[in-house]
Write a protein that holds these residues in place. Structure first.
Motif, PDB file in Angstrom:
ATOM      1  N   SER A 204      -8.219   3.294  -1.017  1.00 57.56           N
ATOM      2  CA  SER A 204      -9.050   3.196   0.191  1.00 57.56           C
ATOM      3  C   SER A 204      -8.901   4.407   1.087  1.00 57.56           C
ATOM      4  O   SER A 204      -7.854   5.067   1.136  1.00 57.56           O
TER       5      SER A 204
ATOM      6  N   GLU B 288      -1.971  -1.793  -5.612  1.00 54.21           N
ATOM      7  CA  GLU B 288      -2.035  -2.288  -6.988  1.00 54.21           C
ATOM      8  C   GLU B 288      -1.484  -3.708  -7.024  1.00 54.21           C
ATOM      9  O   GLU B 288      -0.299  -3.928  -6.776  1.00 54.21           O
TER      10      GLU B 288
ATOM     11  N   SER C  61     -10.823  -3.221 -11.706  1.00 58.77           N
ATOM     12  CA  SER C  61     -10.302  -4.523 -12.109  1.00 58.77           C
ATOM     13  C   SER C  61     -10.563  -4.764 -13.586  1.00 58.77           C
ATOM     14  O   SER C  61     -11.569  -4.308 -14.131  1.00 58.77           O
TER      15      SER C  61
ATOM     16  N   VAL D 193     -12.465   0.084  -6.137  1.00 58.80           N
ATOM     17  CA  VAL D 193     -11.756  -1.058  -6.697  1.00 58.80           C
ATOM     18  C   VAL D 193     -11.920  -1.058  -8.211  1.00 58.80           C
ATOM     19  O   VAL D 193     -13.046  -1.036  -8.721  1.00 58.80           O
TER      20      VAL D 193
ATOM     21  N   THR E  68     -11.397  -7.048  -1.835  1.00 56.43           N
ATOM     22  CA  THR E  68     -10.257  -6.203  -1.516  1.00 56.43           C
ATOM     23  C   THR E  68      -8.951  -6.720  -2.083  1.00 56.43           C
ATOM     24  O   THR E  68      -7.915  -6.095  -1.919  1.00 56.43           O
ATOM     25  N   SER E  69      -8.985  -7.860  -2.741  1.00 60.66           N
ATOM     26  CA  SER E  69      -7.794  -8.393  -3.397  1.00 60.66           C
ATOM     27  C   SER E  69      -8.247  -9.529  -4.286  1.00 60.66           C
ATOM     28  O   SER E  69      -9.372 -10.003  -4.179  1.00 60.66           O
TER      29      SER E  69
ATOM     30  N   SER F 169     -13.639   1.674  -0.108  1.00 64.87           N
ATOM     31  CA  SER F 169     -12.637   1.450  -1.145  1.00 64.87           C
ATOM     32  C   SER F 169     -13.231   1.648  -2.528  1.00 64.87           C
ATOM     33  O   SER F 169     -14.392   1.334  -2.781  1.00 64.87           O
TER      34      SER F 169
ATOM     35  N   CYS G 261      -4.400   3.533 -10.599  1.00 62.42           N
ATOM     36  CA  CYS G 261      -5.107   2.418 -11.242  1.00 62.42           C
ATOM     37  C   CYS G 261      -4.958   2.445 -12.758  1.00 62.42           C
ATOM     38  O   CYS G 261      -5.954   2.372 -13.511  1.00 62.42           O
TER      39      CYS G 261
ATOM     40  N   LYS H 215       0.830  -1.188   0.000  1.00 61.76           N
ATOM     41  CA  LYS H 215       0.000   0.000   0.000  1.00 61.76           C
ATOM     42  C   LYS H 215       0.871   1.248   0.000  1.00 61.76           C
ATOM     43  O   LYS H 215       1.846   1.332   0.725  1.00 61.76           O
TER      44      LYS H 215
ATOM     45  N   HIS I 218      -5.684  -4.930 -11.292  1.00 57.70           N
ATOM     46  CA  HIS I 218      -6.446  -4.915 -10.049  1.00 57.70           C
ATOM     47  C   HIS I 218      -5.841  -3.858  -9.148  1.00 57.70           C
ATOM     48  O   HIS I 218      -4.649  -3.884  -8.862  1.00 57.70           O
ATOM     49  N   CYS I 219      -6.683  -2.911  -8.744  1.00 53.10           N
ATOM     50  CA  CYS I 219      -6.198  -1.768  -7.976  1.00 53.10           C
ATOM     51  C   CYS I 219      -7.261  -1.358  -6.976  1.00 53.10           C
ATOM     52  O   CYS I 219      -8.458  -1.389  -7.273  1.00 53.10           O
ATOM     53  N   GLU I 220      -6.824  -0.979  -5.777  1.00 56.77           N
ATOM     54  CA  GLU I 220      -7.738  -0.544  -4.727  1.00 56.77           C
ATOM     55  C   GLU I 220      -7.239   0.764  -4.127  1.00 56.77           C
ATOM     56  O   GLU I 220      -6.083   0.868  -3.723  1.00 56.77           O
TER      57      GLU I 220
END
Length: 395
Positions: free
Chosen positions: A91, A75, A100, A98, A301-302, A96, A54, A44, A87-89
């Motif tokens: 927060s 990421e 994808s 997200v 979240t992942s 969050s 992202c 993070k 895939h990116c978050e």
């Protein structure tokens, strides 16, 4: 092809169209995954943030969707040439954003649970030139398009799922913002993955969420007699029910969004308790069936959510309790399943349904919905009929 118009029943939106190709040689995809080198260890990055996140989304547009607080970016995947995986978050606190992207046949539960996660508050998300096709709701937007991947030494177009979501935030409607961000994400991935296709055009304006209407003596969810709801909808209790349906889109030249999801939600004391869904085109083969929810998880979240995140996702979108598919008879010219005409019908029940609704009979309700959807109306074609020997599943 057919134009979507307000008030159109589910099956009238499903017509033949060139399929979005989803089949990719497993060996080629495995090689692409090895070569992607996209993991950044899930580290993070705390604020201050760069001007874009992202894969190129404007940071300020993303953070405007989040509450004030310390911002972090995670990421897990980044696109590589001929491999559109992201895939990116981003927060802030418990909320969050997200983003994808995955080839459709690598999208896992994101694709399988897409119909169940699409409520009547969602609307079509389309581009006039058909370069984008999907749906957008208050907190979830998705589109599909193609990317040319190297398979067996040749570049072949493969479908990919592009998605942008806000998770665990206070209830609010971000459909306009998410529609713009998911379209931008599709454009960025198209360039960074060197998809070899023109950039997608801008999405059409997004329809607002539909009004929720009281349940009367008239049919609900297009075809269902409310008396089939049983004692829970009889007498004075009828006033405790309401319904809403996915809004349809009519604009300009005729369009055919082959992966459209049509949903009707029934509410009891303002709580979503029952849903009827018709799914057409390339989404239908993968759509969840009864009993599958327990062994599926959404990417929350992942790419590999923990048990708590999976449970939250399950509780948010309910569980499928009835399913049947329709399909055209095998055509020698299109022998593969994903090249054939498919429609999926589903009935779902909210996880927090009250005791009165738990007693509502599932099978007669679902069979009435499917029968109504199959009945000819005017010149409407039924491309994907439910066969007499079809497998009906009830949970």
């Amino acid at each position: 092809m057919s134009t979507l118009a307000r008030g159109v029943s589910p099956l009238s939106i499903f017509r033949s169209r060139p399929p979005l190709r989803t089949r990719v040689a497993a060996a080629s995809l495995a090689a692409a995954a090895v070569l992607s080198g996209c993991s950044v260890g899930g580290d993070k990055k705390a604020a201050p943030l760069p001007t874009s996140v992202c894969g190129g989304l404007p940071t300020d547009q993303v953070t405007d969707l989040l509450p004030q607080g310390t911002l972090t970016v995670r990421e897990d995947q980044r696109p590589e040439p001929r491999y559109p995986a992201l895939h990116c978050e981003v927060s802030s606190g418990d909320t969050s954003f997200v983003a994808s992207v995955q080839p459709l046949n690598m999208s896992g539960s994101d694709l399988v649970q897409l119909a169940g996660a699409t409520t009547s508050a969602a609307a079509p998300l389309l581009a006039r030139d058909s370069s984008l096709n999907g749906m957008v709701g208050p907190d979830d937007a998705w589109v599909t398009r193609e990317c040319k991947l190297s398979i067996g030494g040749e570049l072949k177009p493969v479908g990919m799922l592009v998605r942008a979501r806000v998770l665990d935030g206070a209830p609010s409607d971000h459909r306009e913002e998410l529609a713009d961000l998911v379209a931008r994400l599709a454009t960025k991935v198209n360039a960074s993955a060197k998809c070899g296709l023109p950039a997608p055009s801008d999405p059409e304006p997004v329809l607002p969420a539909p009004a929720r209407l009281p349940v009367t003596d008239a049919n609900v969810c297009w075809y269902v007699d409310p008396n089939l709801l049983g004692p829970a909808a009889q007498g004075d209790q009828r006033a405790r029910w309401s319904s809403s349906v996915t809004p349809n889109y009519a604009f300009g030249p005729a369009v055919n969004p082959g992966g459209y999801v049509q949903t009707c939600d029934l509410f009891y004391d303002n709580r979503p308790v029952l849903s009827f869904t018709a799914v057409g085109g390339y989404l239908a083969p993968t759509t969840e069936v009864p009993g599958e929810r327990g062994r599926l998880t959404q990417r929350v979240t992942s790419p590999a959510p923990d048990d708590e995140a999976a449970a939250q996702a399950d509780a948010a979108v309910g569980a499928v309790v009835a399913a049947v598919n329709g399909r055209r008879a095998d055509d020698p010219a299109t022998p593969d399943t994903d090249e054939s005409c498919l429609t999926a019908y589903r009935m779902s029940r909210g996880q927090a349904a009250p005791e009165e609704v738990l007693g509502v009979p599932v099978e007669p309700l679902f069979r009435a919905f499917v029968a109504g959807a199959q009945a000819p109306v005017g010149d409407r074609e039924i491309n994907c009929p439910v066969a007499p020997d079809a497998s009906w599943q009830f949970g």
